[in-house]
Design a protein around this motif. Structure first.
Motif, short mmCIF file in Angstrom:
data_model
loop_
_atom_site.label_atom_id
_atom_site.label_comp_id
_atom_site.label_asym_id
_atom_site.label_seq_id
_atom_site.Cartn_x
_atom_site.Cartn_y
_atom_site.Cartn_z
N ARG A 195 113.49 45.36 2.84
CA ARG A 195 113.70 46.81 2.71
C ARG A 195 112.66 47.43 1.78
N ALA A 196 112.38 46.76 0.66
CA ALA A 196 111.41 47.29 -0.30
C ALA A 196 110.02 47.38 0.32
N PHE A 197 109.65 46.35 1.08
CA PHE A 197 108.32 46.36 1.70
C PHE A 197 108.22 47.41 2.79
N ARG A 198 109.26 47.55 3.57
CA ARG A 198 109.23 48.53 4.66
C ARG A 198 109.21 49.95 4.14
N LEU A 199 109.92 50.20 3.03
CA LEU A 199 109.89 51.53 2.42
C LEU A 199 108.49 51.87 1.92
N ALA A 200 107.74 50.83 1.56
CA ALA A 200 106.36 51.03 1.09
C ALA A 200 105.37 51.12 2.25
N GLY A 201 105.87 51.03 3.50
CA GLY A 201 105.00 51.18 4.66
C GLY A 201 104.48 49.89 5.25
N HIS A 202 104.95 48.74 4.76
CA HIS A 202 104.49 47.45 5.27
C HIS A 202 105.43 46.95 6.36
N GLU A 203 104.93 45.99 7.17
CA GLU A 203 105.75 45.31 8.16
C GLU A 203 106.26 44.01 7.53
N LEU B 113 107.36 28.30 9.80
CA LEU B 113 106.14 27.64 10.28
C LEU B 113 105.84 28.06 11.72
N ASP B 114 106.89 28.14 12.54
CA ASP B 114 106.69 28.60 13.93
C ASP B 114 106.16 30.04 13.96
N CYS B 115 106.70 30.90 13.08
CA CYS B 115 106.23 32.30 13.02
C CYS B 115 104.76 32.35 12.60
N ALA B 116 104.41 31.53 11.60
CA ALA B 116 103.03 31.55 11.09
C ALA B 116 102.03 31.05 12.13
N LYS B 117 102.50 30.19 13.05
CA LYS B 117 101.62 29.68 14.11
C LYS B 117 101.36 30.72 15.19
N THR B 118 102.32 31.60 15.42
CA THR B 118 102.24 32.51 16.56
C THR B 118 101.91 33.96 16.18
N GLN B 119 102.00 34.30 14.88
CA GLN B 119 101.73 35.67 14.46
C GLN B 119 100.68 35.70 13.36
N ASN B 120 100.02 36.82 13.23
CA ASN B 120 99.01 36.99 12.18
C ASN B 120 99.62 37.74 11.00
N PHE B 121 99.73 37.05 9.88
CA PHE B 121 100.27 37.66 8.68
C PHE B 121 99.17 37.83 7.63
N ASP B 122 99.32 38.87 6.83
CA ASP B 122 98.38 39.08 5.72
C ASP B 122 98.80 38.32 4.48
N LEU B 123 100.10 38.06 4.35
CA LEU B 123 100.60 37.40 3.14
C LEU B 123 101.99 36.82 3.43
N THR C 19 110.32 45.02 -7.85
CA THR C 19 109.66 45.62 -6.69
C THR C 19 108.22 46.00 -7.01
N GLU C 20 108.01 46.53 -8.21
CA GLU C 20 106.66 46.91 -8.62
C GLU C 20 105.71 45.72 -8.60
N LYS C 21 106.19 44.57 -9.10
CA LYS C 21 105.37 43.36 -9.13
C LYS C 21 105.04 42.89 -7.72
N VAL D 281 100.96 42.49 -3.25
CA VAL D 281 100.49 42.79 -1.90
C VAL D 281 99.20 43.59 -1.96
N GLU D 282 99.15 44.60 -2.82
CA GLU D 282 97.96 45.44 -2.95
C GLU D 282 96.75 44.61 -3.37
N ASN D 283 96.95 43.70 -4.33
CA ASN D 283 95.84 42.87 -4.81
C ASN D 283 95.33 41.91 -3.74
N VAL D 284 96.26 41.37 -2.95
CA VAL D 284 95.86 40.46 -1.87
C VAL D 284 95.05 41.21 -0.82
N LEU D 285 95.50 42.40 -0.47
CA LEU D 285 94.76 43.20 0.52
C LEU D 285 93.37 43.55 0.01
N LYS D 286 93.25 43.88 -1.27
CA LYS D 286 91.94 44.17 -1.85
C LYS D 286 91.05 42.94 -1.80
N LEU D 287 91.61 41.78 -2.13
CA LEU D 287 90.85 40.53 -2.12
C LEU D 287 90.36 40.20 -0.72
#
Length: 464
Positions: free
Chosen positions: A22-30, A41-51, A109-111, A116-122
């Motif tokens: 809920r916290a991530f979706r409110l911030a606009g993330h999937e 593990l099955d999800c990570a094999k078939t979908q592209n995740f950022d984190l 939630t802030e942390k 997430v923001e730092n990972v996307l920047k990296l």
């Protein structure tokens, strides 16, 4: 606008999954949630995740085992581990297994959002660095010869101006590379560099590609399309193979060059553009003008500063440095160890006439490195990689007499025919092997009097 992330959350606590997603979706993330490591593990094999956020202590397979599985499967998504039972040894092990961070529950939630923001920047920085490395590697002009020294002196002289440059040279000599260098060393370097190969676009589509169109301008125009000239505003447009541009389109291009305005198909007002125009062709534009196939007024507009690129056979002293450059490039792209070329192999490469020029050499270098089974590239490797009409057959084939241009044409004809036979007349494979585009191989064959279909029929007849 904040960048959105696609996240995977792994935890056996339903309340944790619900609150985090809920916290991530409110911030606009999937956010995708999994309550155990096997599903994750099955999800990570078939979908592209950022984190991936993963709990450590879970029934069945724990988070550290999940991290090991990701690593063994070659999944390189960043992973942040979370635990309410954290201790130093656990954090150290997670880090050694490749975890990006280790967070102690409960996590604010802030942390989480900051993580997430730092990972996307990296990841964005890594992508930009990778693109920059590729750009520098691909767009570097490599030379040591006097003939190229003179060319590069001309490039330096004209780059800083607004003059239109007509780059002339055989297919594969690096015309687009020189055009890009002209742009990058010009006052417009911060602007866009936009290219269009006039020979590769159907005649009925080239106006739309250059000038754009409005929605509904013609059947299939479902949305407005911005043309290349608008895309290149404040920068440079490079029109490759301008000698193949249809005559009606030449008249419209002339108007743009004279007035600095384009009009989209279906549009009702002109659009001002500030663009430097560079063109290139492997054809003789002056001969095309005489034959009525290229407008004389357009010729005078684009032929302001002709820049002639020599074929590779006229600069054999550049072959050693080009081979070294391409070998390092191929190794970097594929993660290979360096494979040395013997001096005799370099000599064999320098003796070949290279009908496909630098582009063909680049393809051959990669082929040689794949064929090198003894840890180095030898003359035998070169003989196996090049078409069967090698330089050693010059005398016996009758190409060793006559003016240079005639000898080169005869040799090119033999090389192309040999490559067509070797590839079983598969045009795409033959063109790729020679470092040519399909359309250029057809044109080259036509220029040299090679009837590909007739050659194939004769070959099949002989085989039967």
């Amino acid at each position: 606008m904040p960048q959105k992330a696609n996240l995977l959350i792994v935890d056996d606590e339903p309340n944790t999954l619900a609150s985090l997603s809920r916290a991530f979706r409110l911030a606009g993330h999937e956010a995708t949630v999994c309550d155990n490591a096997l599903k994750a593990l099955d999800c990570a094999k078939t979908q592209n995740f950022d984190l991936i956020f993963s709990d450590v202590v879970m029934p069945g397979k724990d988070g550290l085992s999940f991290l090991e599985d990701l690593k063994s499967q070659g999944i390189t998504v960043p992973v942040v581990m979370m635990s309410g039972q954290a201790h130093i040894e656990m954090a150290v092990r997670a880090t050694r297994l490749g975890a990006l961070d280790f967070l102690e529950k409960p996590v604010s939630t802030e942390k989480l959002l900051l993580t997430v923001e730092n990972v996307l920047k990296l990841r964005r920085l890594e992508s930009e660095n990778r693109q920059l490395r590729n750009r520098l590697g691909k767009h570097e002009i490599v030379w040591t010869s006097d003939v190229m020294r003179k060319v590069m002196a001309q490039v330096e002289r004209v780059a800083a101006s607004e003059s239109r440059v007509c780059i002339l040279g055989e297919t594969g000599t690096g015309k687009e590379l020189v055009a890009r260098t002209l742009h990058e060393r010009s006052p417009r370097s911060a602007g866009p560099f936009v290219t269009l190969n006039c020979a590769a676009v159907p005649a009925e589509l080239i106006e739309s590609e250059l000038f754009g169109h409005e929605k509904g301008a013609f059947t299939g125009a479902a949305a407005r399309h911005t043309g290349k000239f608008e895309q290149a505003d404040q920068g440079t447009i490079f029109l490759d193979e301008i000698g193949d541009m249809p005559l009606p389109m030449q008249a419209k291009l002339l108007r743009v060059l004279e007035e600095g305005e384009v009009e989209r198909i279906g549009g009702d007002k002109p659009i001002s553009v500030d663009v430097r125009v560079l063109v290139a062709t492997h054809r003789n534009l002056e001969a095309l003008v005489r034959d009525g196939k290229f407008r004389q007024d357009l010729f005078h507009r684009v032929y302001v500063f002709p820049l002639i690129l020599p074929p590779l056979r006229e600069r054999p002293e550049d072959i050693p440095v080009l081979v070294d450059h391409f070998a390092r490039q191929v190794c970097d792209q594929n993660g290979w160890k360096a494979i040395p070329f013997t001096a005799e192999a370099i000599e064999a490469l320098a003796a070949y006439p290279w009908p496909g020029n630098v582009r063909e050499l680049r393809n051959v270098v990669e082929r040689l490195m794949l064929l090198a089974t003894e840890g180095e590239v030898t003359p035998d490797t070169v003989r196996a990689a090049l078409p069967s009409s090698t330089p050693t057959s010059l005398a016996s084939s009758g190409t060793s007499s006559g003016p240079l241009a005639e000898r080169v044409q005869r040799f090119e004809r033999e090389v192309i025919i040999a490559e067509l036979k070797r590839s079983n007349y598969h045009i795409t494979n033959a063109a790729r092997s020679l470092g040519l585009e399909r359309s250029h191989l057809y044109k080259k064959a036509e220029q040299l009097g090679i009837d590909i279909q007739k050659q194939r029929r004769e070959e099949e007849s002989d085989a039967s």
